[in-house]
Design an enzyme around this catalytic site. Sequence first.
Site, PDB file in Angstrom:
ATOM      1  N   ARG A   1       1.899   1.745  -3.434  1.00 61.31           N
ATOM      2  CA  ARG A   1       0.884   2.401  -4.213  1.00 61.31           C
ATOM      3  C   ARG A   1       0.481   3.629  -3.983  1.00 61.31           C
ATOM      4  NH1 ARG A   1      -4.148  -1.339  -3.870  1.00 61.31           N
ATOM      5  NH2 ARG A   1      -4.962  -0.004  -5.363  1.00 61.31           N
TER       6      ARG A   1
ATOM      7  N   GLN B   1     -14.845   3.341  -8.466  1.00 63.13           N
ATOM      8  CA  GLN B   1     -14.490   2.146  -7.930  1.00 63.13           C
ATOM      9  C   GLN B   1     -12.833   2.280  -7.534  1.00 63.13           C
ATOM     10  OE1 GLN B   1     -15.570  -1.672 -10.053  1.00 63.13           O
ATOM     11  NE2 GLN B   1     -15.826   0.027 -11.432  1.00 63.13           N
TER      12      GLN B   1
ATOM     13  N   TYR C   1       0.869  -1.311  -0.047  1.00 63.02           N
ATOM     14  CA  TYR C   1      -0.170   0.196   0.097  1.00 63.02           C
ATOM     15  C   TYR C   1       0.902   1.075  -0.149  1.00 63.02           C
ATOM     16  CZ  TYR C   1      -4.669  -2.096  -0.462  1.00 63.02           C
ATOM     17  OH  TYR C   1      -5.574  -2.799  -0.651  1.00 63.02           O
TER      18      TYR C   1
ATOM     19  N   CYS D   1      -8.420   3.088  12.195  1.00 68.00           N
ATOM     20  CA  CYS D   1      -7.908   2.184  12.948  1.00 68.00           C
ATOM     21  C   CYS D   1      -8.974   0.997  13.409  1.00 68.00           C
ATOM     22  CB  CYS D   1      -8.078   3.074  14.375  1.00 68.00           C
ATOM     23  SG  CYS D   1      -7.618   2.073  15.840  1.00 68.00           S
TER      24      CYS D   1
ATOM     25  N   VAL E   1      -9.436   4.220  -5.872  1.00 62.29           N
ATOM     26  CA  VAL E   1      -9.298   4.768  -4.518  1.00 62.29           C
ATOM     27  C   VAL E   1      -8.200   5.657  -4.540  1.00 62.29           C
ATOM     28  CG1 VAL E   1      -9.540   2.307  -3.622  1.00 62.29           C
ATOM     29  CG2 VAL E   1      -7.286   2.857  -4.433  1.00 62.29           C
ATOM     30  N   ASP E   2      -7.812   6.221  -5.695  1.00 64.25           N
ATOM     31  CA  ASP E   2      -6.829   7.159  -6.069  1.00 64.25           C
ATOM     32  C   ASP E   2      -7.043   8.726  -5.823  1.00 64.25           C
ATOM     33  OD1 ASP E   2      -8.032   7.954  -8.345  1.00 64.25           O
ATOM     34  OD2 ASP E   2      -7.091   6.596  -9.562  1.00 64.25           O
TER      35      ASP E   2
ATOM     36  N   HIS F   1     -14.956   2.207  -3.178  1.00 66.45           N
ATOM     37  CA  HIS F   1     -14.048   1.352  -2.475  1.00 66.45           C
ATOM     38  C   HIS F   1     -12.875   2.025  -1.669  1.00 66.45           C
ATOM     39  CE1 HIS F   1     -14.496  -1.765  -6.232  1.00 66.45           C
ATOM     40  NE2 HIS F   1     -15.501  -1.639  -5.445  1.00 66.45           N
TER      41      HIS F   1
HETATM   42  P1  NAD Z   1     -11.233  -3.044 -13.581  1.00 67.16           P
HETATM   43  O1  NAD Z   1     -11.734  -4.106 -13.582  1.00 67.16           O
HETATM   44  O2  NAD Z   1     -11.795  -1.510 -13.643  1.00 67.16           O
HETATM   45  O3  NAD Z   1     -10.462  -3.018 -15.333  1.00 67.16           O
HETATM   46  C1  NAD Z   1      -9.781  -1.936 -15.902  1.00 67.16           C
HETATM   47  C2  NAD Z   1     -10.562  -1.587 -17.227  1.00 67.16           C
HETATM   48  O4  NAD Z   1      -9.998  -0.507 -17.869  1.00 67.16           O
HETATM   49  C3  NAD Z   1     -10.440  -2.616 -18.370  1.00 67.16           C
HETATM   50  O5  NAD Z   1     -11.593  -3.070 -18.870  1.00 67.16           O
HETATM   51  C4  NAD Z   1      -9.477  -2.059 -19.476  1.00 67.16           C
HETATM   52  O6  NAD Z   1     -10.016  -2.341 -20.773  1.00 67.16           O
HETATM   53  C5  NAD Z   1      -9.872  -0.483 -19.329  1.00 67.16           C
HETATM   54  N1  NAD Z   1      -8.920   0.466 -19.695  1.00 67.16           N
HETATM   55  C6  NAD Z   1      -7.477   0.471 -19.570  1.00 67.16           C
HETATM   56  N2  NAD Z   1      -7.024   1.480 -20.185  1.00 67.16           N
HETATM   57  C7  NAD Z   1      -8.118   2.391 -20.479  1.00 67.16           C
HETATM   58  C8  NAD Z   1      -8.059   3.842 -20.876  1.00 67.16           C
HETATM   59  N3  NAD Z   1      -6.854   4.353 -21.306  1.00 67.16           N
HETATM   60  N4  NAD Z   1      -9.292   4.259 -20.871  1.00 67.16           N
HETATM   61  C9  NAD Z   1     -10.435   3.572 -20.898  1.00 67.16           C
HETATM   62  N5  NAD Z   1     -10.445   2.373 -20.220  1.00 67.16           N
HETATM   63  C10 NAD Z   1      -9.061   1.655 -20.145  1.00 67.16           C
HETATM   64  O7  NAD Z   1     -10.072  -2.630 -12.974  1.00 67.16           O
HETATM   65  P2  NAD Z   1      -8.922  -3.397 -12.318  1.00 67.16           P
HETATM   66  O8  NAD Z   1      -7.704  -2.874 -12.530  1.00 67.16           O
HETATM   67  O9  NAD Z   1      -9.162  -4.899 -12.531  1.00 67.16           O
HETATM   68  O10 NAD Z   1      -9.269  -3.165 -10.637  1.00 67.16           O
HETATM   69  C11 NAD Z   1      -9.994  -3.895  -9.739  1.00 67.16           C
HETATM   70  C12 NAD Z   1     -10.305  -3.311  -8.572  1.00 67.16           C
HETATM   71  O11 NAD Z   1      -9.440  -2.516  -8.111  1.00 67.16           O
HETATM   72  C13 NAD Z   1     -11.284  -2.022  -8.894  1.00 67.16           C
HETATM   73  O12 NAD Z   1     -12.056  -1.612  -7.889  1.00 67.16           O
HETATM   74  C14 NAD Z   1     -10.384  -0.790  -9.374  1.00 67.16           C
HETATM   75  O13 NAD Z   1     -11.006   0.179  -9.253  1.00 67.16           O
HETATM   76  C15 NAD Z   1      -9.426  -1.108  -8.035  1.00 67.16           C
HETATM   77  N6  NAD Z   1      -8.148  -0.253  -8.522  1.00 67.16           N
HETATM   78  C16 NAD Z   1      -8.136   0.905  -8.255  1.00 67.16           C
HETATM   79  C17 NAD Z   1      -6.980   1.490  -8.799  1.00 67.16           C
HETATM   80  C18 NAD Z   1      -6.972   3.175  -8.809  1.00 67.16           C
HETATM   81  O14 NAD Z   1      -7.362   3.750  -7.826  1.00 67.16           O
HETATM   82  N7  NAD Z   1      -6.591   4.005  -9.869  1.00 67.16           N
HETATM   83  C19 NAD Z   1      -6.034   0.947  -9.674  1.00 67.16           C
HETATM   84  C20 NAD Z   1      -6.212  -0.490  -9.629  1.00 67.16           C
HETATM   85  C21 NAD Z   1      -7.115  -1.081  -9.191  1.00 67.16           C
HETATM   86 ZN    ZN Z   2      -7.606   3.913  17.170  1.00 66.21          ZN
END
Ligand code: NAD
Ligand code: ZN
Length: 250
Positions: free
Chosen positions: A70, A101, A67, A127, A103-104, A119
Amino acid sequence: MKKISDIWLNRFKTASSVAVLTGAGISAESGVPTFRGEDGLWKKFRPEELANFDAFLKNPELVWEWYNYRRKLIEEVKPNPGHFALAELEKRVHSFSLITQNVDDLHRKAGSQNIIELHGNILRNRCLSCGRVSGSADMDFSEGVPKCPQCGGRLRPDVVWFGEMLPEEAIQKAYAAAETCDIFMVLGTSAVVYPASALPEIAFRKGAFIVEINPEATPVTAYAHVSLRGKTGELLPEIVRKLTAGTEND
Ligand code: NAD
Ligand code: ZN
């Protein structure tokens, strides 16, 4: 329909309510890896192996190391034109809900207002003992796992892990937005993780116009009214540009 066409764009001008669901894909162009791409792997672990409570209990140092890695990455990146376009779109629509979804925190940094975080947020901690939520600045790693500044309990990232419930208030707001919107946009999400994956379906059944943007087809593609194959960082600004041009010509 594959193109940005004036026919369906006009719906944005008359819509009283627009809801948007974003996933990791919208932040990919900012340099935040998605989980499903190859670069989502960290030290050969799959995210599912680390983003769960059992992993945290067994090896909290390892989970915190991931974490921290990230969080530092996210602190260094900036919102991309896709995030900014959504903040701009919000100003043009009477009622706008941005369900994410991610978390960024990048939607907030881009200026979006009505954000529903399904999320949690990686820049916050919670805590395990007293439930106090704190920012990253309060963390002290001198004894390994950071402790709560209030009660000394263990801190965990304030995000939803695999197998955990989503925050009740966020999910209620998200369902309400999906049920009442005129347009529902599905942006940069593979739409396979429940319950976020149910939202576009709910909106569709209630008669909303469904617009998807993703370089790849997803389960939403089958019923979306418009599915654009491309990057959100390129197509969303184009949509907003066309809407703006339309307004100026009116
Ligand atoms: P996800 O299941 O939402 O998949 C990512 C999707 O984004 C895919 O369908 C892919 O084809 C598409 N994609 C890739 N590049 C793109 C672009 N430039 N424009 C539009 N679409 C594009 O996400 P995941 O990575 O499998 O993550 C699963 C969980 O973890 C989710 O809750 C996700 O939000 C979270 N997570 C969050 C972050 C973040 O906060 N940035 C990063 C990684 C994972
Ligand atoms: Zn506490």
